[in-house]
Design an enzyme around this catalytic site. Structure first.
Site, short mmCIF file in Angstrom:
data_model
loop_
_atom_site.label_atom_id
_atom_site.label_comp_id
_atom_site.label_asym_id
_atom_site.label_seq_id
_atom_site.Cartn_x
_atom_site.Cartn_y
_atom_site.Cartn_z
N ASP A 30 36.69 30.15 25.97
CA ASP A 30 38.14 30.31 25.87
C ASP A 30 38.73 29.05 25.24
OD1 ASP A 30 40.37 32.29 27.52
OD2 ASP A 30 41.07 30.37 26.71
N HIS A 46 35.94 48.14 20.07
CA HIS A 46 37.35 47.85 20.32
C HIS A 46 37.89 48.84 21.37
CE1 HIS A 46 41.43 46.41 19.72
NE2 HIS A 46 41.78 47.67 19.88
N ASN A 86 42.47 40.98 33.02
CA ASN A 86 43.90 41.25 33.01
C ASN A 86 44.13 42.53 32.22
OD1 ASN A 86 44.47 38.79 34.34
ND2 ASN A 86 44.44 37.68 32.40
N HIS A 97 42.24 43.61 23.52
CA HIS A 97 40.84 44.01 23.32
C HIS A 97 40.18 43.66 24.65
CE1 HIS A 97 37.04 44.15 20.63
NE2 HIS A 97 36.62 43.95 21.88
N HIS A 99 38.44 42.39 27.75
CA HIS A 99 37.62 41.19 27.92
C HIS A 99 37.61 40.78 29.38
CE1 HIS A 99 41.76 39.92 27.01
NE2 HIS A 99 41.54 38.91 27.83
#
Ligand code: AMP
Ligand code: ZN
Length: 113
Positions: A30, A46, A86, A97, A99
């Site tokens: 990140d 995706h 989230n 997308h 994650h």
């Protein structure tokens, strides 16, 4: 997807610090780490968010968690870690997308659950 940041990272069009890749999963650090280890684990397909999962695409989640177990070992997270997803605006999702945040390398506090 044309205008998706994480699709562009997966395609190598935007640089990232890759830590893991296989046929189905891409993982990278990140850019704004919230813990000593903060890795984003992303399905190559995706899928916009957890709410878009169904029986046709949920295998991507299993592949992500298989990757998480490998990455955690490689990163030395033997004492544990946290995985966060989230979903949507109220969930605080900023990149649409799917994650998983893999966080560790310290005893994490401020538990939500
Ligand atoms: P979320 O808020 O759950 O959608 O998480 C998106 C995450 O992507 C945030 O933690 C950001 O710091 C991270 N992020 C945004 N742009 C990049 C980038 N170019 N490389 C790595 N991480 C990024
Ligand atoms: Zn995408």
């Amino acid at each position: 997807m044309d205008n998706c940041l994480f699709c562009k990272i997966i395609a190598g069009e935007i640089p990232s610090t890759k830590v893991y890749e296989d046929e189905d999963v891409f993982a990278f650090r990140d850019i704004n780490p919230q813990a000593p280890v903060h890795i984003l684990v992303v399905p190559k397909a995706h899928i916009p968010c957890a709410d878009a999962l169904d029986e046709t695409n949920s295998r991507a989640v299993a592949k992500c968690f298989e990757a998480i177990a490998k990455i955690a070992k490689a990163e030395g997270l033997q004492d544990g870690y946290r995985v966060i997803n989230n979903c949507g605006a109220d969930g605080g999702q900023t990149v649409m997308h799917l994650h998983f945040h893999l966080l560790g390398g310290v005893k994490l506090g401020e538990k939500m659950i």
